[in-house]
Write an enzyme that holds these catalytic residues in place. Structure first.
Site, PDB file in Angstrom:
ATOM      1  N   LYS A  79       2.284  25.097 -34.587  1.00 43.40           N
ATOM      2  CA  LYS A  79       1.413  24.844 -33.520  1.00 43.40           C
ATOM      3  C   LYS A  79       1.560  23.420 -33.232  1.00 43.40           C
ATOM      4  O   LYS A  79       1.658  22.517 -33.871  1.00 43.40           O
ATOM      5  CB  LYS A  79      -0.205  24.975 -34.080  1.00 43.40           C
ATOM      6  CG  LYS A  79      -1.125  24.839 -33.257  1.00 43.40           C
ATOM      7  CD  LYS A  79      -2.365  25.159 -33.798  1.00 43.40           C
ATOM      8  CE  LYS A  79      -3.780  24.997 -33.034  1.00 43.40           C
ATOM      9  NZ  LYS A  79      -5.070  25.477 -33.747  1.00 43.40           N
ATOM     10  N   SER A 114      -7.576  28.708 -31.600  1.00 43.47           N
ATOM     11  CA  SER A 114      -6.638  27.861 -30.942  1.00 43.47           C
ATOM     12  C   SER A 114      -5.152  28.075 -31.312  1.00 43.47           C
ATOM     13  O   SER A 114      -4.240  27.517 -30.656  1.00 43.47           O
ATOM     14  CB  SER A 114      -6.872  26.311 -30.985  1.00 43.47           C
ATOM     15  OG  SER A 114      -6.753  25.871 -32.334  1.00 43.47           O
ATOM     16  N   SER A 157      -9.677  29.289 -35.774  1.00 39.17           N
ATOM     17  CA  SER A 157      -8.488  29.287 -34.947  1.00 39.17           C
ATOM     18  C   SER A 157      -7.302  29.934 -36.115  1.00 39.17           C
ATOM     19  O   SER A 157      -6.314  30.336 -35.401  1.00 39.17           O
ATOM     20  CB  SER A 157      -8.284  28.020 -34.820  1.00 39.17           C
ATOM     21  OG  SER A 157      -8.948  27.415 -33.711  1.00 39.17           O
TER      22      SER A 157
END
Length: 609
Positions: free
Chosen positions: A207, A282, A306
Site C-alpha cells: 500500500k 483504504s 481498512s
C-alpha cells in the site's frame, strides 16, 4: 391547579424546544454534508476549470465567515452531544436521504465501466506464497519465473482495476535473478533457507501509505514535486529480510481517509469482480491486485477497517493484528499521540489463508508478545460465539447474502465438530458505535491536510480549504477535507459526556475479554452487504460500526471470504478473538478456507452482474 398546569406546560415546551432545536441543527449539518458529497461525486466525474482570480476572491470572501461557522459548530456539538436512540435513528434517516440523489448518480457514473477483468490463466498464479517459496528453495521453479508471472499479470489487469501507483518491475526482476544465483551457488539445504528466508523470492505489493525506499509515498495526495520514500518502513525491511521482493506500490484514498479507494492522483480503483463496484478502502488497491491474481501477498494498514472491508469486497484474506504486534513505523499518515498504536495497525493481506501465519511470523515486531503461529490449533476445542449486528440504531441490518454466510459457518461447525455457536449479547453494546467513533476521533495530532508543516502539533486554518472544496478548487479529497471540521466538532463536545461513554466502554471491553477467554472466537459481519456501486459509501458510511468497534476494543480480527453471492460478488465475515490470540482467528480462517474454498478467481465463468 393553575400553577401546576403552567409548570407542566413549561416543561413540555422546554422538552419540545430542545428536541426540535436538535433536529433543526442536525438537518443543517446533514445539508452541509450532502452538499459536500454531491460536489465530490460531481467533480470526480467532470473536469471544470476555474480562473485563478475567481479562486482568490472566493477564499477571501468566505474567510470572513469562518468565525461564524466556528460558533455554529460549537452550538451543534453541544446540542447533539447525547446520542440517544431517537437521535441515532434520526441521524441514520437523514444520511439515508442522500441515497435519493447518490443512487442515480452512481448508476450514471458506472455506465462506462463495462470492461471486466480477465481471469488468470498462468498456473503459477494459483499457488500460495507458502508453496511457491518452498518450490523456489527446492529449485523446482526460479524466483525470476514467479516474479515475471506476477509482473505480467499486473500489466494485464491494471488497465481494468487501476490499482498500481508506481511499479518496480525492472528492479524486482534483477533482485529475483540475484536470489536465483544465490540459491544455485549455496550449499545450504532448503530447510536452512526456510529458517533464514521464509519468503525467499516471493513477489510482494505494498500500500502506498507504507514507505518503500525510492517509491511513491504520497498516500494519494497531489504534490507539485515527487517526494519518494527515503527508506523502507519497518515491516517492509522485515519482509525484504525474509526474501520478499516488492514489485509495486498500490492505490489508497488520500491519507487513507475513506472506505472507497480513489484519489486525485490516479482516480478510481475498480473491483475485479465488477468494475462498477468499489473495492472498499483504504487498502483497496492492494485488495484489487491480490484478488485479481496480480499479487499474492501484500501489506496494508487499518485504522477503521481498512484491512477487512476491502478483503470482504474482493474475496481475499486480511488480518488486523493485536495492537503493537507489528511496527507502524514508516506509515503515512503518522501520529504524535502515544495512544495511536493502540488503535492503528499494519498487517498482511493474502489470497490464501495459509499465508497469513507465514506473513505474521515474518512481520512481528521484535520484542512483541510471542504468539504460537507454528502450533496447530484444534478447532474442535474452541468455543464459538456470533453476533449479527453491531447493536446500534445507526448501522443497517445485515442483508440476505451476509446472513447466509454467517449461517453457513455455524452449520459447518455443527455438522463437522458438533459445535453450537452461541449468540452473544453484550451489555450496553448499543453505545459501541458512538464509543468507537468518539475514541478514534479523540486521537490527537494525526497528520492531515491541515497539519502545519513547520509544527506537527498545530493546524493551519481549515476554512480556506473547505471553501475551495465547495467550489471545486481543491486537489484534496472529500473525507480529507471533512476531517478538519469533524475533528473540531468532536473536540467541542462536552468532556463530561465522553467520560460517561468511557465508563461504559471499559465495561464492554471487560465483558468481551471475559467471554472470549479460554480460546473462544467471535463470528461477526464485516459489512451488511457485498460490494456496492462507487460513491454509495457516502450514505453507507454509518455502517462503519461493524469495523471500528474492533479497532477501539483492540482485538485481533481476520477477514475471511465464505462464498459468492448470486451476482458473483464475494461475501465474507470477520473472525475475532482476545488480544494476542491472533493464531486462533488465523486457524479458523484456514478451516473455513478448506470448507468453503476461499478465494475464487474473478470472472472465470463470465458472470454477468
Amino acid at each position: 391547579m393553575i400553577v401546576i398546569l403552567l409548570n407542566v406546560w413549561r416543561s413540555c415546551f422546554n422538552v419540545t424546544f430542545i428536541v426540535w432545536s436538535r433536529i433543526v441543527l442536525i438537518i443543517l449539518s446533514a445539508l452541509i454534508y450532502q452538499s459536500f458529497v454531491l460536489a465530490e461525486v460531481f467533480l470526480n466525474n467532470y473536469n471544470y476549470v476555474y480562473p485563478p482570480y475567481f479562486t482568490k476572491s472566493i477564499v477571501v470572501g468566505f474567510n470572513y465567515a469562518s468565525s461564524v461557522y466556528g460558533f455554529l459548530l460549537k452550538i451543534i456539538a453541544t446540542e447533539t452531544a447525547t446520542m440517544n436512540a431517537f437521535m441515532r435513528r434520526f441521524l441514520r434517516f437523514l444520511v439515508s436521504l442522500l441515497a435519493i440523489i447518490v443512487v442515480p448518480v452512481s448508476y450514471f457514473s458506472s455506465f462506462k465501466r463495462k470492461r471486466k477483468c480477465p481471469p488468470p490463466t498462468n498456473p503459477i498464479l494459483f499457488k500460495s506464497a507458502t508453496k511457491l517459496a518452498d518450490m523456489i528453495r527446492k529449485k523446482q521453479i526460479t524466483s525470476e519465473e514467479v516474479v515475471s508471472a506476477f509482473i505480467e499479470r499486473c500489466k494485464e489487469v491494471n488497465p481494468y482495476v487501476n490499482a498500481v501507483i508506481e511499479p518496480r518491475y525492472e528492479v524486482a526482476l534483477r533482485e529475483a535473478r540475484g536470489i536465483d544465483k544465490m540459491i544455485k551457488s549455496t550449499d545450504r539445504t532448503p530447510e536452512e533457507l526456510e529458517q533464514e528466508y521464509p519468503l525467499l523470492g516471493i513477489p510482494l505489493t505494498i500500500k502506498e501509505s507504507i514507505a518503500v525506499e525510492g517509491m511513491s509515498n504520497d498516500c494519494g495526495t497531489v504534490y507539485t514535486n515527487r517526494n519518494p520514500a527515503k527508506k523502507d518502513a519497518a515491516i517492509v525491511r522485515q519482509a525484504r529480510a525474509a526474501g520478499a521482493i516488492p514489485i509495486a506500490v498500490t492505490s489508497t484514498p488520500q491519507l487513507c481517509m475513506n472506505w472507497e479507494t480513489y484519489n486525485n492522483v490516479i482516480g478510481v480503483t475498480m473491483n475485479p469482480y465488477d468494475p462498477k463496484r468499489t473495492t472498499g478502502g483504504s487498502s483497496g488497491g492492494e485488495s484489487a491486485l491480490i484478488s485479481s491474481a496480480a499479487s499474492l501477498i501484500g501489506l496494508g494498514s487499518d485504522m477503521a477497517g481498512s484491512l477487512r472491508l476491502p478483503p470482504m469486497f474482493t474475496g481475499i484474506y486480511g488480518h488486523k493484528p493485536s495492537p503493537r504486534l507489528l511496527s507502524i513505523e514508516g506509515h503515512i499518515p503518522d501520529c504524535l499521540d502515544p495512544d495511536f498504536e493502540e488503535y492503528f495497525t499494519l498487517g498482511p493481506l493474502t489470497r490464501y489463508a495459509e499465508d497469513l501465519a507465514l506473513m505474521l511470523k515474518v512481520l512481528k515486531k521484535p520484542g512483541s508478545p510471542d504468539i504460537p503461529f507454528d502450533k496447530p490449533v484444534d478447532v474442535s476445542t474452541l468455543k464459538f460465539y456470533y453476533m449479527e449486528s453491531d447493536g446500534s440504531n445507526v448501522s443497517d441490518s445485515i442483508g440476505r447474502d451476509v446472513k447466509m454466510a454467517m449461517q453457513k459457518t455455524r452449520e459447518y461447525l455443527k455438522q463437522t465438530y458438533n459445535i453450537e455457536a452461541k449468540p452473544l449479547s453484550i451489555k450496553n453494546i448499543e453505545h459501541m458505535w458512538e464509543i468507537s467513533v468518539r475514541v478514534l476521533m479523540n486521537i490527537s495530532h494525526v497528520r492531515n491536510i491541515y497539519t502545519d508543516p513547520n509544527n506537527p502539533k498545530q493546524w493551519v486554518s481549515i476554512w480556506p480549504e473547505i471553501i475551495k472544496k465547495m467550489f471545486g478548487l481543491s486537489n484534496n479529497n472529500f473525507f480529507s477535507v471533512c476531517y478538519g471540521p469533524l475533528k473540531k466538532f468532536f473536540d467541542a463536545l462536552p468532556r463530561s459526556y465522553y467520560k460517561n461513554l468511557l465508563t461504559k466502554f471499559e465495561d464492554i471491553k471487560t465483558e468481551f475479554e471475559t467471554i472470549l477467554s479460554d480460546d473462544a472466537v467471535l463470528l461477526f459481519p464485516t459489512f451488511p452487504h457485498p460490494a456496492h456501486l462507487h460513491y454509495r459509501v457516502y450514505y453507507k458510511f454509518l455502517n462503519c460500526g461493524y469495523l471500528t468497534m474492533f479497532n477501539a476494543l483492540g482485538l485481533p480480527v481476520t477477514a475471511c471470504p465464505i462464498e459468492m453471492s448470486k451476482k458473483g460478488l464475494p461475501v465474507g465475515i470477520q473472525i475475532a478473538a482476545n488480544r494476542y490470540k491472533d493464531h486462533l482467528t488465523v486457524a479458523v480462517a484456514n478451516e473455513f478456507e478448506k470448507a468453503f474454498g476461499g478465494w475464487a478467481a474473478p470472472n472465470k465463468d463470465s458472470v454477468t452482474v
